[in-house]
Design a protein around this motif. Structure first.
Motif, PDB file in Angstrom:
ATOM      1  N   LEU A 117      -9.240  -2.386  -7.558  1.00 11.72           N
ATOM      2  CA  LEU A 117      -8.800  -3.453  -6.667  1.00 11.72           C
ATOM      3  C   LEU A 117      -9.974  -4.340  -6.279  1.00 11.72           C
ATOM      4  O   LEU A 117      -9.864  -5.575  -6.304  1.00 11.72           O
ATOM      5  CB  LEU A 117      -8.157  -2.856  -5.408  1.00 11.72           C
ATOM      6  CG  LEU A 117      -7.779  -3.845  -4.296  1.00 11.72           C
ATOM      7  CD1 LEU A 117      -6.739  -4.841  -4.797  1.00 11.72           C
ATOM      8  CD2 LEU A 117      -7.264  -3.100  -3.071  1.00 11.72           C
TER       9      LEU A 117
ATOM     10  N   SER B  26     -11.041  -6.389  -9.292  1.00  8.88           N
ATOM     11  CA  SER B  26     -10.033  -7.407  -9.580  1.00  8.88           C
ATOM     12  C   SER B  26     -10.131  -8.574  -8.603  1.00  8.88           C
ATOM     13  O   SER B  26     -10.087  -9.745  -9.012  1.00  8.88           O
ATOM     14  CB  SER B  26      -8.640  -6.775  -9.514  1.00  8.88           C
ATOM     15  OG  SER B  26      -7.631  -7.745  -9.658  1.00  8.88           O
ATOM     16  N   LEU B  27     -10.269  -8.284  -7.310  1.00 11.76           N
ATOM     17  CA  LEU B  27     -10.372  -9.352  -6.322  1.00 11.76           C
ATOM     18  C   LEU B  27     -11.645 -10.165  -6.512  1.00 11.76           C
ATOM     19  O   LEU B  27     -11.630 -11.391  -6.377  1.00 11.76           O
ATOM     20  CB  LEU B  27     -10.326  -8.764  -4.908  1.00 11.76           C
ATOM     21  CG  LEU B  27      -8.986  -8.185  -4.458  1.00 11.76           C
ATOM     22  CD1 LEU B  27      -9.112  -7.587  -3.065  1.00 11.76           C
ATOM     23  CD2 LEU B  27      -7.894  -9.237  -4.482  1.00 11.76           C
TER      24      LEU B  27
ATOM     25  N   THR C 242      -5.064 -12.335   0.490  1.00 16.88           N
ATOM     26  CA  THR C 242      -4.890 -11.609  -0.770  1.00 16.88           C
ATOM     27  C   THR C 242      -5.291 -10.151  -0.604  1.00 16.88           C
ATOM     28  O   THR C 242      -4.601  -9.241  -1.093  1.00 16.88           O
ATOM     29  CB  THR C 242      -5.728 -12.263  -1.881  1.00 16.88           C
ATOM     30  OG1 THR C 242      -5.383 -13.636  -1.995  1.00 16.88           O
ATOM     31  CG2 THR C 242      -5.483 -11.571  -3.212  1.00 16.88           C
TER      32      THR C 242
ATOM     33  N   SER D 275      -2.610  -8.196   1.556  1.00 16.60           N
ATOM     34  CA  SER D 275      -1.390  -7.881   0.801  1.00 16.60           C
ATOM     35  C   SER D 275      -1.673  -6.831  -0.274  1.00 16.60           C
ATOM     36  O   SER D 275      -0.844  -5.940  -0.505  1.00 16.60           O
ATOM     37  CB  SER D 275      -0.826  -9.148   0.164  1.00 16.60           C
ATOM     38  OG  SER D 275      -1.718  -9.685  -0.788  1.00 16.60           O
ATOM     39  N   SER D 276      -2.840  -6.902  -0.908  1.00 18.05           N
ATOM     40  CA  SER D 276      -3.188  -5.922  -1.943  1.00 18.05           C
ATOM     41  C   SER D 276      -3.379  -4.532  -1.345  1.00 18.05           C
ATOM     42  O   SER D 276      -2.982  -3.521  -1.944  1.00 18.05           O
ATOM     43  CB  SER D 276      -4.460  -6.352  -2.675  1.00 18.05           C
ATOM     44  OG  SER D 276      -4.274  -7.589  -3.330  1.00 18.05           O
TER      45      SER D 276
ATOM     46  N   SER E  74      -1.388  -1.188  -2.198  1.00 19.59           N
ATOM     47  CA  SER E  74      -2.138  -0.007  -2.629  1.00 19.59           C
ATOM     48  C   SER E  74      -1.799   1.211  -1.785  1.00 19.59           C
ATOM     49  O   SER E  74      -1.644   2.325  -2.307  1.00 19.59           O
ATOM     50  CB  SER E  74      -3.646  -0.292  -2.560  1.00 19.59           C
ATOM     51  OG  SER E  74      -4.001  -1.348  -3.426  1.00 19.59           O
TER      52      SER E  74
ATOM     53  N   SER F 106       1.115   2.718 -10.862  1.00 18.27           N
ATOM     54  CA  SER F 106       1.261   1.336 -10.383  1.00 18.27           C
ATOM     55  C   SER F 106       2.163   0.508 -11.279  1.00 18.27           C
ATOM     56  O   SER F 106       2.046  -0.700 -11.342  1.00 18.27           O
ATOM     57  CB  SER F 106      -0.126   0.665 -10.301  1.00 18.27           C
ATOM     58  OG  SER F 106      -0.740   0.671 -11.565  1.00 18.27           O
TER      59      SER F 106
ATOM     60  N   ARG G 224       4.348  -2.655  -9.897  1.00 11.98           N
ATOM     61  CA  ARG G 224       3.690  -3.796  -9.279  1.00 11.98           C
ATOM     62  C   ARG G 224       4.336  -5.093  -9.751  1.00 11.98           C
ATOM     63  O   ARG G 224       4.578  -5.279 -10.942  1.00 11.98           O
ATOM     64  CB  ARG G 224       2.200  -3.783  -9.666  1.00 11.98           C
ATOM     65  CG  ARG G 224       1.373  -4.839  -8.966  1.00 11.98           C
ATOM     66  CD  ARG G 224       0.987  -4.385  -7.580  1.00 11.98           C
ATOM     67  NE  ARG G 224       0.138  -5.405  -6.969  1.00 11.98           N
ATOM     68  CZ  ARG G 224      -1.195  -5.402  -7.038  1.00 11.98           C
ATOM     69  NH1 ARG G 224      -1.825  -4.431  -7.657  1.00 11.98           N
ATOM     70  NH2 ARG G 224      -1.897  -6.344  -6.455  1.00 11.98           N
TER      71      ARG G 224
ATOM     72  N   ARG H 227       4.526  -8.859 -10.864  1.00  9.71           N
ATOM     73  CA  ARG H 227       3.634  -9.855 -11.452  1.00  9.71           C
ATOM     74  C   ARG H 227       4.449 -11.082 -11.805  1.00  9.71           C
ATOM     75  O   ARG H 227       5.674 -11.048 -11.832  1.00  9.71           O
ATOM     76  CB  ARG H 227       2.934  -9.301 -12.707  1.00  9.71           C
ATOM     77  CG  ARG H 227       2.032  -8.100 -12.395  1.00  9.71           C
ATOM     78  CD  ARG H 227       1.330  -7.637 -13.661  1.00  9.71           C
ATOM     79  NE  ARG H 227       0.419  -6.528 -13.409  1.00  9.71           N
ATOM     80  CZ  ARG H 227       0.759  -5.254 -13.458  1.00  9.71           C
ATOM     81  NH1 ARG H 227       2.001  -4.922 -13.731  1.00  9.71           N
ATOM     82  NH2 ARG H 227      -0.130  -4.303 -13.223  1.00  9.71           N
TER      83      ARG H 227
ATOM     84  N   SER I  47       6.831 -11.486  -0.780  1.00 13.12           N
ATOM     85  CA  SER I  47       5.468 -12.006  -0.915  1.00 13.12           C
ATOM     86  C   SER I  47       5.359 -13.499  -0.615  1.00 13.12           C
ATOM     87  O   SER I  47       4.240 -14.029  -0.584  1.00 13.12           O
ATOM     88  CB  SER I  47       4.947 -11.741  -2.331  1.00 13.12           C
ATOM     89  OG  SER I  47       5.721 -12.432  -3.305  1.00 13.12           O
TER      90      SER I  47
END
Length: 319
Positions: free
Chosen positions: A14, A17-18, A82, A85-86, A90, A100, A103, A105, A128
């Motif tokens: 995570l 990725s962020l 972001t 929410s992530s 998680s 996961s 998830r 997308r 979202s």
């Protein structure tokens, strides 16, 4: 429930990725939100005025402009909503699931039949949507937002009406229509055709015993889908940054008056990264937004960063 090692891997992935995606997503949103009219403008007195806002011709030019004007902090605008929410997703995965795969997308969804997938995707979008609106506004606002003061940030990003009645952001003209149209195309057309002509993709790697002709046909379809999905994504961003029920004396993409009248600090020292459509009547819906963008900025504005949408179509098709 996930094990300790799985949780560590999830949190590490995570963070990575962020760190990579937030600057890239921010540049995409700003590039597509930038208002760049193609012709001369008329000022309130009726005199011809040339457009004086920034002209950014590519995604990478926008990425460089953000860094030049706002530095690293500007590249990570939108990180906090972001991240929040992530983290919520998680925690949900850690507590309730063992992987996961569920998830949500933009170009993929869990395999649950066509209608099941469609309803799941729309439900996930509705959950979202507030985060999407706040993130897009956080990215495009010229103001400097505090990292750890959500209340102050909301006073900048939301109108008093939106803060008193937060559910009205779902009534943002045309936004739900654009989101549902995007989801419906991906699920009902892309995914359905993939299941019809390439059912093997769901059970085995794409390079094993799959007809090259059928694979090529679907690849062309995924590329052609860019012509439909890119305008919907551009329109969604334009509609998301419009304030809902802003006061008449304030423009539709800046803060409405009320309890947030103090002067806010700007993120750029000398100029804004992008131009906003602040002196024009707001878009009234999906169709009006598309027509107005074409009339004011040209049809190419609807296809900004089209190649990123193309990559999403192709990768989503084979995931």
């Amino acid at each position: 429930m996930l094990g300790l090692l799985d949780m560590i891997v999830l949190m590490a992935s995570l963070a990575i990725s962020l760190a990579i995606m937030v600057p890239l997503v921010g540049a995409i949103v700003r590039f597509r939100a930038n208002y760049n009219p193609k012709g001369l403008q008329l000022d309130p007195e009726g005199d011809v005025q040339p457009h004086t806002g920034p002209v950014i011709s590519s995604f990478f030019a926008m990425l460089k402009r953000v860094y030049d004007i706002e530095g690293w902090l500007g590249l990570y605008k939108g990180l906090m909503p972001t991240l929040i929410s992530s983290l919520i997703i998680s925690v949900f995965l850690i507590v309730f699931l063992d992987d996961s795969s569920f998830r949500h997308r933009a170009y993929t969804a869990p395999s649950a039949g066509i209608l099941g997938t469609l309803f799941y995707s729309i439900f996930a979008m509705l959950l979202s949507l507030p985060q999407t609106i706040i993130t897009d506004r956080a990215i495009t606002t010229p103001h400097k937002l505090p990292w750890f003061n959500a209340v102050h940030s909301c006073r900048i990003l939301l109108t008093p009406t939106e803060r008193r009645r937060p559910w009205i952001i779902y009534l943002t003209p045309g936004l739900l229509a654009a989101q549902v149209a995007h989801i419906s195309y991906v699920v009902l057309i892309l995914r359905s055709i993939r299941r019809l002509i390439l059912p093997e993709l769901a059970t085995q790697p794409w390079w094993r015993d799959i007809s090259p002709i059928r694979l090529s046909f679907f690849f062309v379809l995924a590329l052609a889908s860019t012509a439909v999905l890119t305008p919907l994504e551009v329109i969604s961003i334009r509609l998301a940054i419009q304030r809902t029920y802003a006061s008449a004396e304030y423009n539709s993409v800046s803060q409405e008056g009320g309890d947030a009248e103090e002067v806010e600090e700007y993120a750029g020292a000398n100029e804004d990264v992008i131009g906003l459509r602040s002196d024009r009547p707001p878009y009234t819906g999906l169709i009006d937004c598309a027509k107005t963008i074409v009339e004011e900025e040209g049809w190419t504005a609807l296809y900004r960063a089209w190649w990123l949408t193309m990559l999403g179509c192709v990768s989503g098709a084979f995931s």
